[in-house]
Write a protein that holds these residues in place. Sequence first.
Motif, short mmCIF file in Angstrom:
data_model
loop_
_atom_site.label_atom_id
_atom_site.label_comp_id
_atom_site.label_asym_id
_atom_site.label_seq_id
_atom_site.Cartn_x
_atom_site.Cartn_y
_atom_site.Cartn_z
N MET A 169 25.14 -25.86 -20.12
CA MET A 169 24.76 -26.89 -19.17
C MET A 169 23.28 -26.76 -18.84
SD MET A 169 28.18 -26.39 -16.83
CE MET A 169 27.66 -27.41 -15.45
N SER A 189 20.11 -28.73 -16.29
CA SER A 189 19.67 -29.75 -15.35
C SER A 189 18.66 -30.66 -16.03
CB SER A 189 19.04 -29.10 -14.11
OG SER A 189 19.95 -28.26 -13.45
N VAL A 190 18.91 -31.97 -15.91
CA VAL A 190 18.01 -32.97 -16.45
C VAL A 190 17.70 -33.93 -15.31
CG1 VAL A 190 17.64 -34.75 -18.20
CG2 VAL A 190 19.07 -32.75 -18.72
N GLN A 200 20.45 -34.85 -12.66
CA GLN A 200 21.76 -34.76 -13.30
C GLN A 200 21.90 -33.44 -14.05
OE1 GLN A 200 21.92 -38.28 -15.79
NE2 GLN A 200 22.64 -39.56 -14.10
N THR A 201 23.14 -33.18 -14.49
CA THR A 201 23.43 -32.02 -15.33
C THR A 201 24.14 -32.51 -16.58
OG1 THR A 201 23.65 -30.58 -13.39
CG2 THR A 201 24.57 -29.79 -15.46
N HIS A 202 23.66 -32.06 -17.74
CA HIS A 202 24.22 -32.52 -19.00
C HIS A 202 24.61 -31.34 -19.89
CE1 HIS A 202 23.79 -36.92 -19.01
NE2 HIS A 202 22.76 -36.72 -18.20
N GLN A 209 20.63 -32.29 -26.37
CA GLN A 209 21.55 -32.86 -25.38
C GLN A 209 22.60 -33.67 -26.12
OE1 GLN A 209 19.79 -34.99 -22.04
NE2 GLN A 209 21.57 -36.35 -21.92
N SER A 258 25.61 -34.96 -24.20
CA SER A 258 26.36 -35.82 -23.28
C SER A 258 25.52 -37.00 -22.85
CB SER A 258 26.82 -35.01 -22.06
OG SER A 258 25.71 -34.51 -21.34
N SER A 259 26.18 -38.14 -22.70
CA SER A 259 25.52 -39.32 -22.14
C SER A 259 25.97 -39.54 -20.69
CB SER A 259 25.83 -40.56 -22.98
OG SER A 259 27.23 -40.76 -23.10
N PRO A 317 26.91 -37.70 -17.35
CA PRO A 317 26.60 -36.36 -16.85
C PRO A 317 27.83 -35.60 -16.40
CG PRO A 317 26.04 -38.01 -15.21
CD PRO A 317 26.42 -38.77 -16.45
N GLY A 375 29.74 -33.64 -13.47
CA GLY A 375 29.75 -33.84 -12.03
C GLY A 375 30.79 -32.96 -11.35
N ASN A 386 33.74 -34.65 -14.81
CA ASN A 386 32.84 -35.56 -14.11
C ASN A 386 33.60 -36.06 -12.87
OD1 ASN A 386 32.06 -38.66 -13.63
ND2 ASN A 386 30.24 -37.55 -14.31
#
Length: 501
Positions: free
Chosen positions: A267, A269-270, A273-275, A288, A290-291, A293, A295, A317
């Motif tokens: 994981m 942080s972007v 968000q977190t991806h 990356q 995931s599109s 995020p 949650g 999520n």
Amino acid sequence: MKNKQLLFLILAFLGVFHYGCEEDTIDESEIGNITGSVVIKDDKSPIANAKISTNPATSTVFTDDFGQFILEGVSVGEYSVQAKKEGLTANFEGVTVQANSSVNVIFEMENEAILNTPPKAPEPLLPQDNQVDVSNNFEFVWAKSTDREDQESLTYTLEIRDAQNQEVLRFENITDTIKQIDNLQFSKQYFWQVSVSDGVNDAVRSELFTFKTADFPVITNYFVKNVNGNNVIYALSEDEDEIQLTSENYNSFRPRKNNGVNKIAFMRSVGAQTHLFTMNPDGSDQQQISSIPIGGFNMEMVDFDWTSNGNALVYPNFTNLFQVNYTGGGTQAIYQTSDGSLVTEVAVYENDNSKIALITNDNSGYNAKVFVYDLTTNLVTHMIQQNLPGAVGGIDFSPAGNRVLFTRDVQGFENPNYRQLDSRIFLYNLNTQVLVDISTEKDAGTNDLDPKFSPTGADIIFVNVPNNLNATPQIYISDINPNDNEPRFLLVDGAYMPEWK
């Protein structure tokens, strides 16, 4: 009578004139001389016609054909003497003039063009040209430019270029001839070169050397440490070397290795968000995938897992559980809570994608449920825990799929900071439906967290941390059997979120 008066006036005038002249005469006991010579610095040849002056000002003279000069009748005191000639560097010397004596000073001047001569190229020393098995944390060394005395004015630039993709690491304004470089990629061919600058001329480059870093070592575990406020992922080699895989400039955490596709998912942080990301085992090719995020109520508590074949990853999520291909794309929802609770952690049985273990909770992380769910029948097959106070986390399936690990704070403590007082590891047998506390060796006042089965299922890896705030976590390995009196083995200090190879 008139002649006598005229004679008297003449004698009086001469007397006054003589008195005035005596008043203007400098006492010889209050003067001295400044002597000296002016020469070329390198070969000491004389410099003729150099202008010599002083401050405070006295008189100005020029050197003779032998480069010599004399300033006579200089009042005693402190002076700055300057030698100057066009095309040569001006020079100053301080002198003290004493009564009835001469002070001598020698000026060494240089051609001004010498100062505009660029320094010689530095000589690269380590790593040597064509050196192999270079450590990924290496101290680069080069020889300084010895032709320049003004070493303090020289700065160096080190460039390290990836031979494959031409990416360049550049380190500027180095005043030493040694530079420690960390986290070079393993099994990689590099070129390196150092240049020197005097701030006036164009930089002068050294020879171009090449080297190859050592092969990536055998890894036993992965974990996370805090570096400058960010989570950073590390690998632990079988020689117990810690190898940094992600940059401290990013917040990267929860490494999960899949041997089938030989990738590590994690994981990151972007922005806000977190991806999900993946990378190679050596930390290269970070992507990356995931599109939508990740949650949850607290990103430090949220966890994801690989599917059994390694082709996809499953992640929470909020109220949903999503699946995404490990190469990115193919995102789909596979589960949603029926009561609006949040999915916080998920574990997938490695031999059956339809069998998952889940932890759900409310927006504060409490009122947790721990259960096993069948995605084929959409039924809860085992309700392991519900309606108990306190924090819950760290879920994992055994390799055989018949046991589940998780942690619970047996004190039932609940507060806004999600602090835990006595979190213990529990082992649930799906066949016998027996729940066992296996934190029998845990010290009082500490928490056991984030347990994971070993690849064989015989051991577990987990975190132990004192229950006071900002305490230092430690990663331990222990036998799964709580009754064999085997001690815990400390693996890594100051680390958390462990993972097996």
